[in-house]
Design an enzyme around this catalytic site. Structure first.
Site, PDB file in Angstrom:
ATOM      1  NE  ARG A 194      -1.617  -2.343   2.784  1.00  0.00           N
ATOM      2  CZ  ARG A 194      -1.757  -3.622   2.444  1.00  0.00           C
ATOM      3  NH1 ARG A 194      -2.848  -4.001   1.866  1.00  0.00           N
ATOM      4  NH2 ARG A 194      -0.828  -4.507   2.712  1.00  0.00           N
ATOM      5  CB  THR A 195       3.380   2.508   2.422  1.00  0.00           C
ATOM      6  OG1 THR A 195       2.559   2.002   3.478  1.00  0.00           O
ATOM      7  CG2 THR A 195       3.948   3.838   2.820  1.00  0.00           C
ATOM      8  CG  HIS A 222       3.317   3.661   8.802  1.00  0.00           C
ATOM      9  ND1 HIS A 222       3.482   4.504   7.714  1.00  0.00           N
ATOM     10  CD2 HIS A 222       2.836   2.494   8.291  1.00  0.00           C
ATOM     11  CE1 HIS A 222       3.132   3.860   6.608  1.00  0.00           C
ATOM     12  NE2 HIS A 222       2.736   2.644   6.929  1.00  0.00           N
ATOM     13  CE  LYS A 271      26.936  -4.866  -5.435  1.00  0.00           C
ATOM     14  NZ  LYS A 271      27.396  -3.825  -6.355  1.00  0.00           N
ATOM     15  NE  ARG A 304       7.005   0.490   5.044  1.00  0.00           N
ATOM     16  CZ  ARG A 304       5.771  -0.019   5.058  1.00  0.00           C
ATOM     17  NH1 ARG A 304       5.583  -1.289   4.824  1.00  0.00           N
ATOM     18  NH2 ARG A 304       4.726   0.764   5.288  1.00  0.00           N
TER      19      ARG A 304
HETATM   20  N1   CP Z   1      -0.437  -0.110   5.872  1.00  0.00           N
HETATM   21  C1   CP Z   1       0.788  -0.383   5.387  1.00  0.00           C
HETATM   22  O1   CP Z   1       1.799   0.232   5.764  1.00  0.00           O
HETATM   23  O2   CP Z   1       0.784  -1.349   4.438  1.00  0.00           O
HETATM   24  P1   CP Z   1       2.070  -1.800   3.587  1.00  0.00           P
HETATM   25  O3   CP Z   1       3.016  -2.479   4.544  1.00  0.00           O
HETATM   26  O4   CP Z   1       1.532  -2.729   2.526  1.00  0.00           O
HETATM   27  O5   CP Z   1       2.690  -0.562   3.016  1.00  0.00           O
END
Ligand code: CP
Length: 314
Positions: free
Chosen positions: A62-63, A140, A90, A112
């Site tokens: 999603r993100t 998040h 590496k 991320r």
């Molecule tokens: N909600 C969320 O962060 O989903 P993803 O891990 O798929 O990005």
């Protein structure tokens, strides 16, 4: 007051850092960008000439997709880097990787990472903007912002609402980010689930901690379900998934404790029939896919605002 007088940050790292005014600035800006996505031509030139790198060192559906689409809709140039296809494999350090990315005059890095604090570490060392797309169990921010946006859109306000977050709170960056955002905007927050996954320490931040599902759901205007994060758990926190679903899952039996017009939310990915029954995931009170839709507008707003605060020449 204009967005540019409220928002002065080149990075978005955590909702803990933001004032209520800054959070509302993002939500109000996202409302405008949501209108863009409802037009025939869904693209605006707001980030034309800017380059954004999406550095995802942990899995995401999603993100990652939402950020990439947001960047496209804002007319940015985009580079996607995954851990597997980069020199991180590496042994290159994260700082060296991002310094090399910055040397190419990149403007923004959306990242991320499994290490809590990794985006903060980079933001302190680099002049490009850093947007946190999830760091370990820490933060998040854009997920919480899209949750706040969805609740405000449906209920009109956050102030005075009872929001229960139910599930694996201990390992959840979504719970922590929601907690800061909801409290700053005046909601009453309950963290609920088994005592092994919902420690009492959270009470110090101003949330109610509840280990009884009926008490947690009674009077709730919103319930946000979290999945069990097996990938972050090093020991068994409950006897079995079946037992968890029976005692702490939202299903036909436990749904009746909620207010009649309560919203059902989930950040995804859902473990159907564990934390949330499949029927309720798809029921009219579920706003799970609307959360995804709103995530695009929220991420467009965040990218637009942080890009506006980059130093001249970027
Ligand atoms: N909600 C969320 O962060 O989903 P993803 O891990 O798929 O990005």
């Amino acid at each position: 007051m204009t967005a540019s007088s409220v928002w002065t940050r080149k990075d978005l790292l955590s909702l803990y850092d933001l004032s209520a005014e800054e959070i509302l600035c993002i939500l109000d800006t996202a409302e405008e960008f949501k209108k863009v996505s409802q037009r025939n031509i869904k693209k605006v030139p707001a980030l034309r000439g800017k380059t954004v790198v999406n550095l995802f060192v942990e899995p995401s559906t999603r993100t990652r997709i939402s950020f990439e689409l947001a960047e496209q809709r804002l007319s940015a140039d985009i580079i996607n880097v995954s851990a597997d296809a980069s020199s991180l494999r590496k042994g290159e350090t994260l700082l060296d990787t991002v310094k090399n990315i910055e040397a190419l005059q990149v403007d923004l890095v959306v990242m991320r990472h499994s290490a809590p604090g990794a985006p903060n570490y980079l933001a302190n060392q680099l002049s490009c903007g850093i947007v946190n797309a999830g760091d370990g169990a820490h933060s998040h921010p854009t997920q919480a912002l899209l949750d706040l946006f969805t609740i405000r859109e449906k209920k009109g306000t956050l102030k005075g609402l009872n929001v229960t977050i139910l599930g694996d709170i201990l390992h959840s960056r979504v719970a922590r980010s929601n907690m800061w955002g909801l409290l700053k905007l005046g909601a009453n927050v309950t963290f609920a689930g088994p005592s092994t996954l919902v420690p009492r320490e959270f009470e110090q931040a101003g949330v109610r901690v509840c280990h009884n599902i009926r008490e947690a759901l009674e009077g709730a205007d919103v319930v946000n379900l979290l999945r069990i994060q097996h990938e972050r758990q090093k020991k068994g926190f409950f006897p079995s998934t079946g037992e968890y679903a029976k005692v702490f899952g939202l299903n036909a039996d436990t749904f009746k404790y909620l207010k009649k017009d309560a919203l059902i939310m989930h950040p995804g990915p859902i473990n159907r029939d564990v934390e949330l029954s499949s029927a309720l995931a798809d029921c009219p009170q579920s706003v799970i896919l609307e959360q995804v839709t709103n995530g695009l507008a929220v991420r467009m707003a965040v990218l637009f605002l942080v890009a506006g605060c980059l130093k001249n020449g970027r």
